[in-house]
Structure formats: structure tokens, C-alpha cells
Design an enzyme around this catalytic site. Structure first.
Site, PDB file in Angstrom:
ATOM      1  NE  ARG A   7      -3.864  -2.033  -0.337  1.00 48.29           N
ATOM      2  CZ  ARG A   7      -4.777  -2.224  -1.170  1.00 48.29           C
ATOM      3  NH1 ARG A   7      -4.954  -1.375  -2.210  1.00 48.29           N
ATOM      4  NH2 ARG A   7      -5.663  -2.538  -0.680  1.00 48.29           N
ATOM      5  CB  ALA A  51     -10.251  -5.789  -0.065  1.00 47.87           C
ATOM      6  CD  GLU A  69     -12.530  -7.000  -6.486  1.00 41.26           C
ATOM      7  OE1 GLU A  69     -10.992  -6.969  -6.639  1.00 41.26           O
ATOM      8  OE2 GLU A  69     -12.570  -6.031  -7.400  1.00 41.26           O
ATOM      9  CD  GLU A 124      -8.137  -8.334  -4.886  1.00 43.93           C
ATOM     10  OE1 GLU A 124      -7.522  -9.302  -3.362  1.00 43.93           O
ATOM     11  OE2 GLU A 124      -7.695  -7.264  -4.719  1.00 43.93           O
ATOM     12  CD  GLU A 175      -5.649  -6.270  -7.096  1.00 41.97           C
ATOM     13  OE1 GLU A 175      -5.702  -6.477  -9.029  1.00 41.97           O
ATOM     14  OE2 GLU A 175      -6.315  -5.595  -7.470  1.00 41.97           O
TER      15      GLU A 175
END
Length: 198
Positions: free
Chosen positions: A65, A77, A94, A98, A146
Site C-alpha cells: 500500500r 477486496a 474480487e 485476487e 496485485e
């Protein structure tokens, strides 16, 4: 008991807009009559998935992040950014994109305002059970941050310990893990229908 202040908004000015959020400044009348400027983010909203398998493990990912310059423990998410898509369908999308998982059973676990002091963002957290892998040929090609995400299956009680020790700091992940443990300990009777998410 005194009447609650109305916090009248005298002006509403957009400062920035992108595909995820907009930043606004409002002039707001405070209790007592003074006026103050308040800056905040209007967010498109998000969904998160607490996927629990038959062995009582929860699916967590590690994601970088930029805002905190850290790799955090998180739930699968993403954004509510597909026009007209039901929230539970966004959660299922998602989960598949993911971590390459599907779920046959979906419930609404809880809904969270993770940072209401500066944002209206609302995250709807769904509990996903009866987990299966996405077939190899149907898997999503992940990019950017990701692309490095890896699925970790963590015992739910161990994840609770991670949340309470400060190892998990992502708000949605923390609430989701604690909420799932609470619901499990009550035989999943506290869950709401997935379609009730707003």
C-alpha cells in the site's frame, strides 16, 4: 437534553476527482454558530471477502500500500466500480480476481466506515464459504501491486491473534477476521443475507 446541531453546509467545493474518489471542502456551521472548513473524501465504496474454508482457515493476502509504504495483511477486496453490479457479485468478482477462488455460500458479515473522520468510504464485508478454486483457464491476469499478491490460508483463531497483536492493521481485515470469529462462535446465526448489503 439539548437539540442536536444541524451542521448546515454553506458551500461545497470540489478540489480533486479521479475514478476512485473526489476531495471536497465544505464550509459548515458548527454548534454555537461559528463556521469551519472541513475537507473530506467521497469514495466509490468497496467490498471485502472473509473466505473461510472447511478447515476453519481464512484466506488472507499480503499487498503493498503506497500510502503507508508497507506490505499489509488484507482480505481479498476491491472497489464498487461496475455500474449496477450487486455488491455480493462485486465481492465474488474480487475473490476470483485476487485469489482465484469461488464460493457457493455468501452472507453479509458486516459493514464498515474505516475512516469517517476524512472519508465517506463504506466497505461491505461478506463471509464466503464452500470454497473452490477457479479453473485454470478462467483465472484473472493480475497486474501492478496485485501481481505480487499471494494467498495465505491462516487458521481463523491465529488470525484473531494477529489482529489483536497489531500484526493486522488494515481496518477491513481486522474487522472481518474478528467478525468471522464472532459469527463462527455463535454458529453463524448472526449473519445477514448477502443481498441485504447497501
Amino acid at each position: 437534553m439539548s437539540a442536536r446541531a444541524t451542521y448546515e453546509v454553506l458551500s461545497h467545493t470540489e478540489r480533486l476527482r479521479n475514478k476512485v474518489f473526489a476531495i471536497f471542502t465544505d464550509d459548515v456551521v458548527m454548534p454555537g454558530g461559528d463556521t469551519a472548513k472541513r475537507d473530506y473524501m467521497v469514495h466509490v465504496g468497496a467490498v471485502g471477502v472473509v473466505a473461510v474454508d472447511d478447515d476453519g482457515r481464512v484466506a488472507l493476502v499480503r499487498q503493498y500500500r503506497p500510502a503507508v509504504r508497507q506490505v499489509l495483511w488484507e482480505l481479498p477486496a476491491g472497489l464498487v466500480d461496475v455500474e449496477g453490479e450487486p455488491l455480493v457479485d462485486a465481492a465474488a468478482r474480487e475473490l476470483a480476481e485476487e485469489v482465484d477462488l469461488t464460493a457457493a455460500t455468501w452472507d453479509l458479515l458486516t459493514e464498515v466506515h474505516p475512516s469517517p473522520g476524512c472519508s465517506n468510504e463504506k466497505i461491505r464485508l461478506f463471509l464466503a464459504r464452500d470454497i473452490a478454486p477457479v479453473p485454470d483457464g478462467d483465472r484473472h491476469a493480475r497486474t501492478h501491486e496485485e501481481a505480487e499478491m499471494e494467498l495465505h490460508w491462516i487458521d481463523l483463531d491465529a488470525a484473531v491473534g494477529m489482529a489483536l497483536s497489531g500484526e493486522i492493521t488494515n481496518a477491513a481485515c481486522l474487522v472481518g477476521v474478528l467478525g468471522a470469529a464472532h459469527a463462527r462462535d455463535r454458529g453463524w446465526k448472526t449473519l445477514r443475507p448477502a443481498a441485504s448489503a447497501t
